[in-house]
Design a protein around this motif. Structure first.
Motif, PDB file in Angstrom:
ATOM      1  N   VAL A 147      -3.218   0.454  11.851  1.00  0.00           N
ATOM      2  CA  VAL A 147      -2.148   0.009  11.980  1.00  0.00           C
ATOM      3  C   VAL A 147      -1.793   0.415  10.959  1.00  0.00           C
ATOM      4  O   VAL A 147      -0.017   0.477  10.099  1.00  0.00           O
ATOM      5  CB  VAL A 147      -2.724  -1.206  12.608  1.00  0.00           C
ATOM      6  CG1 VAL A 147      -0.595  -2.285  12.479  1.00  0.00           C
ATOM      7  CG2 VAL A 147      -1.890  -1.169  14.075  1.00  0.00           C
ATOM      8  N   PHE A 148      -2.816  -0.540   9.947  1.00  0.00           N
ATOM      9  CA  PHE A 148      -2.282  -0.215   8.013  1.00  0.00           C
ATOM     10  C   PHE A 148      -2.251   1.073   7.296  1.00  0.00           C
ATOM     11  O   PHE A 148      -1.401   1.130   6.732  1.00  0.00           O
ATOM     12  CB  PHE A 148      -3.725  -1.161   7.536  1.00  0.00           C
ATOM     13  CG  PHE A 148      -3.344  -2.569   7.800  1.00  0.00           C
ATOM     14  CD1 PHE A 148      -2.258  -3.316   7.734  1.00  0.00           C
ATOM     15  CD2 PHE A 148      -4.617  -3.238   8.140  1.00  0.00           C
ATOM     16  CE1 PHE A 148      -2.240  -4.497   7.533  1.00  0.00           C
ATOM     17  CE2 PHE A 148      -4.098  -4.431   8.490  1.00  0.00           C
ATOM     18  CZ  PHE A 148      -3.407  -5.498   8.176  1.00  0.00           C
ATOM     19  N   ARG A 206       1.529   5.328   4.700  1.00  0.00           N
ATOM     20  CA  ARG A 206       2.184   6.098   5.273  1.00  0.00           C
ATOM     21  C   ARG A 206       3.582   5.774   5.380  1.00  0.00           C
ATOM     22  O   ARG A 206       4.789   6.967   4.997  1.00  0.00           O
ATOM     23  CB  ARG A 206       1.859   7.246   6.691  1.00  0.00           C
ATOM     24  CG  ARG A 206       0.607   7.796   6.153  1.00  0.00           C
ATOM     25  CD  ARG A 206       0.241   8.503   7.704  1.00  0.00           C
ATOM     26  NE  ARG A 206       0.810   9.632   7.955  1.00  0.00           N
ATOM     27  CZ  ARG A 206       1.290  10.369   8.952  1.00  0.00           C
ATOM     28  NH1 ARG A 206       0.241  10.140   9.838  1.00  0.00           N
ATOM     29  NH2 ARG A 206       1.777  11.282   9.086  1.00  0.00           N
ATOM     30  N   LEU A 207       3.870   4.396   5.737  1.00  0.00           N
ATOM     31  CA  LEU A 207       5.045   4.353   6.071  1.00  0.00           C
ATOM     32  C   LEU A 207       5.989   3.997   4.087  1.00  0.00           C
ATOM     33  O   LEU A 207       7.379   4.268   4.052  1.00  0.00           O
ATOM     34  CB  LEU A 207       5.994   3.029   7.007  1.00  0.00           C
ATOM     35  CG  LEU A 207       7.112   3.077   7.008  1.00  0.00           C
ATOM     36  CD1 LEU A 207       8.166   4.266   7.609  1.00  0.00           C
ATOM     37  CD2 LEU A 207       7.615   1.364   8.141  1.00  0.00           C
ATOM     38  N   TYR A 208       5.237   3.481   3.839  1.00  0.00           N
ATOM     39  CA  TYR A 208       5.296   2.881   2.626  1.00  0.00           C
ATOM     40  C   TYR A 208       3.940   2.529   1.783  1.00  0.00           C
ATOM     41  O   TYR A 208       3.108   1.701   1.994  1.00  0.00           O
ATOM     42  CB  TYR A 208       5.932   1.229   2.563  1.00  0.00           C
ATOM     43  CG  TYR A 208       6.596   0.950   1.282  1.00  0.00           C
ATOM     44  CD1 TYR A 208       7.540   0.468   0.463  1.00  0.00           C
ATOM     45  CD2 TYR A 208       5.422  -0.520   0.783  1.00  0.00           C
ATOM     46  CE1 TYR A 208       7.584   0.768  -1.020  1.00  0.00           C
ATOM     47  CE2 TYR A 208       6.138  -0.734  -0.921  1.00  0.00           C
ATOM     48  CZ  TYR A 208       6.975  -0.537  -1.503  1.00  0.00           C
ATOM     49  OH  TYR A 208       7.428  -0.561  -2.759  1.00  0.00           O
ATOM     50  N   SER A 209       4.068   3.548   0.504  1.00  0.00           N
ATOM     51  CA  SER A 209       3.026   3.687  -0.051  1.00  0.00           C
ATOM     52  C   SER A 209       2.203   2.803  -1.008  1.00  0.00           C
ATOM     53  O   SER A 209       2.823   2.890  -1.582  1.00  0.00           O
ATOM     54  CB  SER A 209       2.646   4.875  -0.682  1.00  0.00           C
ATOM     55  OG  SER A 209       3.948   5.754  -1.338  1.00  0.00           O
ATOM     56  N   ASP A 210       2.308   1.509  -0.638  1.00  0.00           N
ATOM     57  CA  ASP A 210       1.282   0.377  -1.668  1.00  0.00           C
ATOM     58  C   ASP A 210      -0.044   0.604  -1.700  1.00  0.00           C
ATOM     59  O   ASP A 210       0.152  -0.085  -0.320  1.00  0.00           O
ATOM     60  CB  ASP A 210       2.204  -0.304  -1.060  1.00  0.00           C
ATOM     61  CG  ASP A 210       1.833  -1.603  -2.721  1.00  0.00           C
ATOM     62  OD1 ASP A 210       3.269  -2.336  -2.815  1.00  0.00           O
ATOM     63  OD2 ASP A 210       0.849  -2.409  -2.497  1.00  0.00           O
ATOM     64  N   ILE A 257      -0.060  -7.778  17.744  1.00  0.00           N
ATOM     65  CA  ILE A 257       0.436  -6.394  16.366  1.00  0.00           C
ATOM     66  C   ILE A 257       0.838  -5.384  17.912  1.00  0.00           C
ATOM     67  O   ILE A 257       2.099  -4.817  17.942  1.00  0.00           O
ATOM     68  CB  ILE A 257      -0.007  -5.651  15.700  1.00  0.00           C
ATOM     69  CG1 ILE A 257      -0.832  -6.718  14.602  1.00  0.00           C
ATOM     70  CG2 ILE A 257       0.383  -4.431  15.693  1.00  0.00           C
ATOM     71  CD1 ILE A 257      -1.741  -6.640  14.026  1.00  0.00           C
ATOM     72  N   LEU A 279      -6.788  -2.474   2.730  1.00  0.00           N
ATOM     73  CA  LEU A 279      -6.805  -3.260   4.212  1.00  0.00           C
ATOM     74  C   LEU A 279      -6.726  -2.613   5.354  1.00  0.00           C
ATOM     75  O   LEU A 279      -7.834  -2.680   5.817  1.00  0.00           O
ATOM     76  CB  LEU A 279      -5.412  -3.938   4.393  1.00  0.00           C
ATOM     77  CG  LEU A 279      -5.009  -4.552   4.140  1.00  0.00           C
ATOM     78  CD1 LEU A 279      -3.309  -5.257   4.047  1.00  0.00           C
ATOM     79  CD2 LEU A 279      -5.776  -6.135   4.606  1.00  0.00           C
ATOM     80  N   ARG A 327      -0.430   3.313   9.088  1.00  0.00           N
ATOM     81  CA  ARG A 327       0.714   3.847   9.308  1.00  0.00           C
ATOM     82  C   ARG A 327       1.513   2.905   8.328  1.00  0.00           C
ATOM     83  O   ARG A 327       2.718   3.819   7.787  1.00  0.00           O
ATOM     84  CB  ARG A 327       0.540   3.569  11.266  1.00  0.00           C
ATOM     85  CG  ARG A 327       0.384   4.274  11.671  1.00  0.00           C
ATOM     86  CD  ARG A 327       0.862   4.149  13.601  1.00  0.00           C
ATOM     87  NE  ARG A 327       1.901   4.107  13.251  1.00  0.00           N
ATOM     88  CZ  ARG A 327       2.856   3.366  14.418  1.00  0.00           C
ATOM     89  NH1 ARG A 327       2.503   2.991  15.742  1.00  0.00           N
ATOM     90  NH2 ARG A 327       4.158   3.957  14.056  1.00  0.00           N
ATOM     91  N   MET A 328       1.338   1.915   7.719  1.00  0.00           N
ATOM     92  CA  MET A 328       1.629   1.437   6.869  1.00  0.00           C
ATOM     93  C   MET A 328       1.946   1.698   5.565  1.00  0.00           C
ATOM     94  O   MET A 328       3.071   2.079   5.595  1.00  0.00           O
ATOM     95  CB  MET A 328       1.558  -0.815   6.877  1.00  0.00           C
ATOM     96  CG  MET A 328       1.986  -1.225   7.731  1.00  0.00           C
ATOM     97  SD  MET A 328       3.278  -1.467   8.596  1.00  0.00           S
ATOM     98  CE  MET A 328       3.783  -2.301   7.211  1.00  0.00           C
ATOM     99  N   ILE A 343      -2.341  -1.884  -1.276  1.00  0.00           N
ATOM    100  CA  ILE A 343      -2.412  -2.444  -0.398  1.00  0.00           C
ATOM    101  C   ILE A 343      -2.630  -2.976   1.127  1.00  0.00           C
ATOM    102  O   ILE A 343      -3.574  -3.323   1.368  1.00  0.00           O
ATOM    103  CB  ILE A 343      -1.021  -4.831  -0.436  1.00  0.00           C
ATOM    104  CG1 ILE A 343      -1.788  -5.899   0.317  1.00  0.00           C
ATOM    105  CG2 ILE A 343      -0.003  -3.957   0.297  1.00  0.00           C
ATOM    106  CD1 ILE A 343      -0.803  -6.361   0.181  1.00  0.00           C
ATOM    107  N   TRP A 344      -2.255  -1.852   1.199  1.00  0.00           N
ATOM    108  CA  TRP A 344      -1.901  -0.426   3.096  1.00  0.00           C
ATOM    109  C   TRP A 344      -3.249  -0.197   2.827  1.00  0.00           C
ATOM    110  O   TRP A 344      -3.833  -0.351   3.527  1.00  0.00           O
ATOM    111  CB  TRP A 344      -0.762  -0.169   2.769  1.00  0.00           C
ATOM    112  CG  TRP A 344       0.153  -0.993   3.153  1.00  0.00           C
ATOM    113  CD1 TRP A 344       1.836  -0.722   2.690  1.00  0.00           C
ATOM    114  CD2 TRP A 344       0.521  -2.323   3.720  1.00  0.00           C
ATOM    115  NE1 TRP A 344       2.731  -1.365   3.058  1.00  0.00           N
ATOM    116  CE2 TRP A 344       2.296  -2.128   3.374  1.00  0.00           C
ATOM    117  CE3 TRP A 344      -0.278  -2.982   4.884  1.00  0.00           C
ATOM    118  CZ2 TRP A 344       2.852  -3.922   4.288  1.00  0.00           C
ATOM    119  CZ3 TRP A 344       0.523  -4.457   5.247  1.00  0.00           C
ATOM    120  CH2 TRP A 344       2.327  -4.736   4.720  1.00  0.00           C
ATOM    121  N   LEU A 354      -7.164  -1.789  14.123  1.00  0.00           N
ATOM    122  CA  LEU A 354      -6.242  -2.475  13.041  1.00  0.00           C
ATOM    123  C   LEU A 354      -5.991  -2.047  11.384  1.00  0.00           C
ATOM    124  O   LEU A 354      -5.127  -1.856  11.225  1.00  0.00           O
ATOM    125  CB  LEU A 354      -6.807  -3.908  12.645  1.00  0.00           C
ATOM    126  CG  LEU A 354      -7.081  -4.976  13.761  1.00  0.00           C
ATOM    127  CD1 LEU A 354      -7.784  -5.958  13.597  1.00  0.00           C
ATOM    128  CD2 LEU A 354      -5.619  -5.562  13.611  1.00  0.00           C
TER     129      LEU A 354
END
Lengths: 185, 92
Positions: A25-26, A31-35, A183, A41, A28-29, A37-38, A22
């Motif tokens: 997964v976060f 790296r895709l969109y550096s916010d 997921i 998490l 990777r999120m 929150i990810w 898990l």
């Protein structure tokens, strides 16, 4: 009796791997969109994974003082994980207090772990679903740990210890397995 | 009214663009997502910088197009929807 601890250690290892999935997964999120929150998490689930590993070590290490330190560190790190995840949706608020929380939690005994986890779960905008149930089980196991200190009978003490660890590892599995299955299809 | 999380806003933006065929006018997007136009443009600028959407600006209008990276992000947020909801982060 020893076998039960090995079963708990094996289940903890499994849940640690699931928490790690898990967290990846976060990551990777992120790296895709550096916010933020990810990232929170990711760190939260990574901390859950580490917490499970610490628990295994506390069972396997023979030296009593080290084992007890790890035993205390495990719920503290799980609590830090809960807080990181809980605070993730507050990333738009300007606060850095959460950075101070883990070291403070490291000093807390089990009963305070219980109270703090319960506060996080019951807070107005807290957790829901299986995350809530899993954390309630964590909280219950901390309460049992608190009672453990008050128990004079050594045999009763071991039963409470087993029950507490079993509840905790069941909560960890519930919180990780259900979501990993959803997921990763 | 409950404050929407940032991720929830981004999810609303991306899913609306996707529903409309991949490209929309920024003014329509502002109405559909319930965001003030200025605030929406700020968010879109950031998403544009991160290559999540592509802004097409001419003299008369500002159009927003979702990129492949944006579609991947949208799909991944959808996959995580149940978990995020249980963590207290409501998405769309």
């Amino acid at each position: 009796m020893i076998e039960i601890f090995y079963v708990i250690a094996s289940l903890s290892l499994f849940s640690s791997a699931l928490f790690l999935i898990l967290s990846i997964v976060f990551l990777r999120m992120y790296r895709l969109y550096s916010d933020q929150i990810w990232m929170r998490l990711f760190l939260g689930y990574l901390m859950f994974s580490i917490s499970q590993l610490i628990m295994i070590l506390s069972i396997l290490v023979q030296e009593p003082s080290i084992s007890y330190s790890l035993y205390t560190l495990s719920p503290a790190s799980a609590l830090s994980a809960s807080y990181l995840i809980w605070s993730s949706k507050r990333s738009f608020e300007k606060t850095s207090v959460y950075l101070m929380i883990p070291p403070i939690y490291l000093l807390m005994p089990s009963t305070l772990d219980f109270i703090t986890t319960l506060f996080l779960i019951l807070s107005q905008s807290g957790f829901r679903g299986f995350v809530r149930i899993g954390l309630l089980m964590f909280s219950a196991s901390y309460l049992l740990r608190g009672l453990w200190i008050l128990t004079p009978d050594p045999l009763q003490l071991i039963y409470i210890l087993i029950l507490s660890e079993f509840i905790r590892v069941s909560g960890a599995l519930l919180m990780s397995l259900v979501y990993v299955r959803r997921i990763i299809r | 009214m409950k404050k929407r999380s940032r991720i929830s806003i981004i999810y609303d933006i991306l899913s609306y663009i996707e529903r409309e065929g991949g490209e929309v006018l920024a003014t329509r997007l502002a109405t559909a997502t319930g965001l003030a136009y200025d605030r929406l443009v700020k968010i879109l600028d950031e998403l544009n910088d991160k290559n999540i959407v592509h802004m097409i600006v001419d003299e008369r209008s500002r159009r927003v197009k979702i990129t492949d990276k944006g579609l991947v992000l949208l799909k991944r947020i959808r996959d995580l929807k149940d978990l995020l909801k249980d963590l207290g982060i409501d998405i769309g």
